[in-house]
Scaffold this motif. Sequence first.
Motif, mmCIF file in Angstrom:
data_model
loop_
_atom_site.group_PDB
_atom_site.id
_atom_site.type_symbol
_atom_site.label_atom_id
_atom_site.label_comp_id
_atom_site.label_asym_id
_atom_site.label_seq_id
_atom_site.Cartn_x
_atom_site.Cartn_y
_atom_site.Cartn_z
ATOM 1 N N THR A 197 0.825 -1.204 0.000
ATOM 2 C CA THR A 197 0.000 0.000 0.000
ATOM 3 C C THR A 197 0.863 1.258 0.000
ATOM 4 O O THR A 197 0.570 2.226 -0.710
ATOM 5 C CB THR A 197 -0.936 0.009 1.223
ATOM 6 O OG1 THR A 197 -1.831 -1.104 1.130
ATOM 7 C CG2 THR A 197 -1.757 1.289 1.279
ATOM 8 N N TYR A 198 1.928 1.237 0.782
ATOM 9 C CA TYR A 198 2.829 2.394 0.826
ATOM 10 C C TYR A 198 3.466 2.626 -0.541
ATOM 11 O O TYR A 198 3.513 3.758 -1.033
ATOM 12 C CB TYR A 198 3.901 2.180 1.891
ATOM 13 C CG TYR A 198 4.958 3.267 1.907
ATOM 14 C CD1 TYR A 198 4.650 4.549 2.345
ATOM 15 C CD2 TYR A 198 6.244 3.012 1.440
ATOM 16 C CE1 TYR A 198 5.597 5.556 2.338
ATOM 17 C CE2 TYR A 198 7.207 4.010 1.427
ATOM 18 C CZ TYR A 198 6.881 5.284 1.883
ATOM 19 O OH TYR A 198 7.826 6.273 1.864
ATOM 20 N N GLU A 199 3.942 1.543 -1.147
ATOM 21 C CA GLU A 199 4.548 1.662 -2.470
ATOM 22 C C GLU A 199 3.542 2.182 -3.483
ATOM 23 O O GLU A 199 3.843 3.059 -4.295
ATOM 24 C CB GLU A 199 5.075 0.287 -2.892
ATOM 25 C CG GLU A 199 5.747 0.267 -4.248
ATOM 26 C CD GLU A 199 6.194 -1.132 -4.629
ATOM 27 O OE1 GLU A 199 7.388 -1.454 -4.427
ATOM 28 O OE2 GLU A 199 5.333 -1.911 -5.111
ATOM 29 N N TYR A 200 2.341 1.644 -3.418
ATOM 30 C CA TYR A 200 1.273 2.037 -4.353
ATOM 31 C C TYR A 200 0.838 3.484 -4.124
ATOM 32 O O TYR A 200 0.602 4.242 -5.075
ATOM 33 C CB TYR A 200 0.092 1.091 -4.190
ATOM 34 C CG TYR A 200 -1.157 1.460 -4.949
ATOM 35 C CD1 TYR A 200 -1.132 1.585 -6.335
ATOM 36 C CD2 TYR A 200 -2.356 1.680 -4.281
ATOM 37 C CE1 TYR A 200 -2.284 1.915 -7.044
ATOM 38 C CE2 TYR A 200 -3.509 2.002 -4.977
ATOM 39 C CZ TYR A 200 -3.474 2.123 -6.354
ATOM 40 O OH TYR A 200 -4.612 2.455 -7.041
ATOM 41 N N ALA B 71 -11.255 5.141 -4.692
ATOM 42 C CA ALA B 71 -10.883 6.447 -4.137
ATOM 43 C C ALA B 71 -9.398 6.749 -4.290
ATOM 44 O O ALA B 71 -8.988 7.878 -4.071
ATOM 45 C CB ALA B 71 -11.259 6.498 -2.659
ATOM 46 N N ALA B 72 -8.601 5.743 -4.652
ATOM 47 C CA ALA B 72 -7.153 5.969 -4.774
ATOM 48 C C ALA B 72 -6.671 5.445 -6.121
ATOM 49 O O ALA B 72 -5.992 4.431 -6.215
ATOM 50 C CB ALA B 72 -6.404 5.291 -3.632
ATOM 51 N N LYS B 73 -7.055 6.156 -7.163
ATOM 52 C CA LYS B 73 -6.614 5.787 -8.506
ATOM 53 C C LYS B 73 -5.147 6.171 -8.690
ATOM 54 O O LYS B 73 -4.606 7.004 -7.957
ATOM 55 C CB LYS B 73 -7.476 6.509 -9.548
ATOM 56 C CG LYS B 73 -8.947 6.120 -9.510
ATOM 57 C CD LYS B 73 -9.723 6.784 -10.629
ATOM 58 C CE LYS B 73 -10.128 8.198 -10.277
ATOM 59 N NZ LYS B 73 -11.116 8.276 -9.213
ATOM 60 N N LEU B 74 -4.528 5.568 -9.705
ATOM 61 C CA LEU B 74 -3.175 5.987 -10.049
ATOM 62 C C LEU B 74 -3.191 7.469 -10.415
ATOM 63 O O LEU B 74 -4.045 7.916 -11.183
ATOM 64 C CB LEU B 74 -2.645 5.150 -11.212
ATOM 65 C CG LEU B 74 -2.267 3.704 -10.856
ATOM 66 C CD1 LEU B 74 -1.975 2.904 -12.108
ATOM 67 C CD2 LEU B 74 -1.064 3.683 -9.909
ATOM 68 N N GLY B 75 -2.244 8.211 -9.875
ATOM 69 C CA GLY B 75 -2.265 9.662 -10.033
ATOM 70 C C GLY B 75 -2.188 10.115 -11.477
ATOM 71 O O GLY B 75 -2.892 11.040 -11.890
ATOM 72 N N LYS B 76 -1.331 9.479 -12.277
ATOM 73 C CA LYS B 76 -1.187 9.902 -13.669
ATOM 74 C C LYS B 76 -2.452 9.604 -14.470
ATOM 75 O O LYS B 76 -2.819 10.360 -15.379
ATOM 76 C CB LYS B 76 0.037 9.226 -14.289
ATOM 77 C CG LYS B 76 1.363 9.807 -13.787
ATOM 78 C CD LYS B 76 2.555 9.148 -14.428
ATOM 79 C CE LYS B 76 3.838 9.895 -14.041
ATOM 80 N NZ LYS B 76 4.026 10.019 -12.601
#
Length: 880
Positions: free
Chosen positions: A243-246, A654-659
């Motif tokens: 989760t931290y890495e993601y 709620a936590a999609k990849l930022g790019k």
Amino acid sequence: MKNNKNLLYILGSLIFFALVALFYCAPVLSGKAIIQPDIINYRGSAEEMLTYQEQSNEHVYWSNAMFGGMPTYQTGAQYDFDLIKGIDKVIRFLPRPADYIFLLFSGFFILGLTLFKKWKYALTGSIFFAVGAYFFIIIAAGHNAKVHTIAYFAPLVAGILLLYRKKYIAGFVLTTLFMGLQLQANHIQMTFYLFLAMMIFAIVQFIYDFKAKELPSFFKASGLVVVATIIALGLNASRLLATYEYSKETTRGKSEMSLLKSNTDGLDHDYITQWSYGKLETLNLFIPNLMGGSSMSAEDDLQNYFGQLQTTATAVGEDEFNQQVFQALAQQPRSTYWGEQPGTSGPAYQGAIVVFLFILGLFLVRGKYAQYKWWLLGATILSIVLAWGKNLQWLTDLFVDYFPMYDKFRAVSSILVIAEFTMPLLAIITLYYFIKDEESEAFKTKTLTYVGGATVAILAILYVGAGSIFSFQSSSDAYTTTEFLKLIGEANPNAIGFWESMLRDLDQALIQDRIDMFKGDTIRTLIFVLATICLLYAYQKKFIKNSTVIVLAIGALALIDGLTVNKRYFNDDNFVSDYIVENPFPTELSVKLESEANTNNNVAQIAYKVPMNFALSELAKQDKSQYRVYNTTQSTFNEAGTSFFVNSIGGYHAAKLGKYQDVIDLYFSGNPAAKQYGIKDESGMINVLNMLNTKYIVHGSMQEPKIEMNPTAFGNAWFVGDVKVVNNANEEILALNDTFLEDQVILRNEVVKTLPKTIAQDSTAVIKLESYTPTKMVYKASTNTDQIAVFSEIYYPHGWKATVDGKDVEILKANYILRALPISKGNHEIVFTYEPQVIETGKTVMIASNIILIAVILGGIFLGYKNCKKENDNFKNEDK
């Protein structure tokens, strides 16, 4: 004998909690199950992962089902050697959601026993906490991880308090175990909020220990908390490390792209504070319908409004234009909710009795419990003022900008969970303190009289002066009226006068509904407060001498108070046939489904989607190749039903990849600000669809979906012989708008430097996907020139490995979100595999931590037994 009796009461209390949970969720005993919107979306998002896990009998950590592809760490991934999850499953032995309700009760019961060593206070305190409306509301919504984490607040705090009370063995065992259990519940935001509350506890404890010259014990307890936390982190190493890495790659992480963003390191301020609690709305903790309850109002709550609507229908008469306006007005949903949030499923009501005892405790509690009072007051105030969000902007900005991790979480109103824990805790401490004989009777009576009298007086004033004290209007009311009058004025100016009068009367009727709800619940709160005051006076004046009767009577009142309010928002309507819950995406309208849809709105929403489900199901059967679908009939990026059947460019998370979110914001959101960057039409969006291999686009409606093939989709992979070089993230994402991506690839300057010097187009080159699983893709390629292969797969810098003819090659980030590889001329086999090292590292740590946990528990049991035996031997020797 006394200990045996106490054990029986403790066992009886736990049985009582289980019975209350099952009673509240009684439909689960008759073949029904809870239907939760968020869990339905989870089922859609996890279907591909679950399918391949079943086929391969291995854990799957990547899925292409949503948003072009993303890790499954936050969508149901499973991990090897997950001992702590196994312990959690044993504790949650009841059927869902009764298991969460039982956990809320029993967790606080452990804390109560730790503080008071008496079952009756632990039992009543558990009721104070567990029946908070917010917990039941989030269960109904399907926020299972959230309520799961909250339920472990109390037993974890019990362990920490034991450590600071120098009960090091029991405290260390409980802290380690429940810290591990809370972390495996996997809602870091809730754990972070508890950390804030315990930070205030540590400050208060330090001050008291400093004054008492006992700092060594403070540092010893603090050290043990740190050690327990390290072990707990180890027990959850795989999920936490992953989760931290993601998280660094998601919308919570740092973004290189600054277009349309006010904050490039974490979430935007506006997004974080979108759900901000109103200052007045905080009184919902005490009066449930202060702000009108849920924004989805029942017809029974709008009796005045619907009555006035009927009067309006009569006044409209036969005039055709007015009838059209009336029909539009009648279809416009109106809500009794008049708070400042965009919408709400219900109030954060914690209970009339709880809030009253909390206030009483601020004036009553002294002595050794005073330090708990100051801690709980400080944590409560912090929780409330931070929940105000944009309504106290300077403080929110201070935390967002400077407090570590605070900018990673959205919906600031949810920090009220701290108040919903601290207020019941001080409430039961107050009740315990009041019953005890250590305090003078005069002081108790005086405090109860003043605080009780003031509370009753305030409630009476609110009831009598409700209409003049509050406006009972929301910003949406004025907007609705203004918009209707604007449209009427444009179509028929002569009707303005008539409709101004009609709309004013309707608004007044709506306000009256809100006033009626407010008064009804104000009286309700007043009754429970008066009943509590009377019981305390009865004990004080010796009319009732048995303290157990008083404590349990107040607990019973709190139980009635909480459960009756909770039934407004979470009731039998939330339960449907278990077959429907297990199959939330039916492709045909069966007799059973149709019958239940007629009586249950939740099932009706499922039945409504049957035509869409059927169309997507048929598409999946007819075309078994790998592609993506763009479903325009729904909110594409807020639904996962499409992903149940086919891979989608949209989804729900709620936590999609930022790019990927950057691309959505710039090319799909319709943000007017994008025009300043030259994005004025759909060309950029079409480019994105094509490069994501969006083979099909769904148009029409849910009832009549039309699936059209996109003839310009680029496929799973393609060769390009030319490079567009860009210098930064802003240039890279903007280049998607006007680059012919089928022939040209967008690469950053630093990436281009690593490429072969000669790259040339070959119109005869072929690259084809030969086999597919979410974590392994095999391609065959043939080219007569050195080229760059672009793949319609999302670039993720952790875990993905690529080989060309068995040799490792570096994966390049191309077109802002895709993968690319330089391919030399000739015939090649290209293989992508997802082998996240973080999972292997986590596995090793979890094995070691499991051994340590077992040693801690067994060691704690042994030392506890040894100490008990020693105490018994000493007692026998003294007796001789």
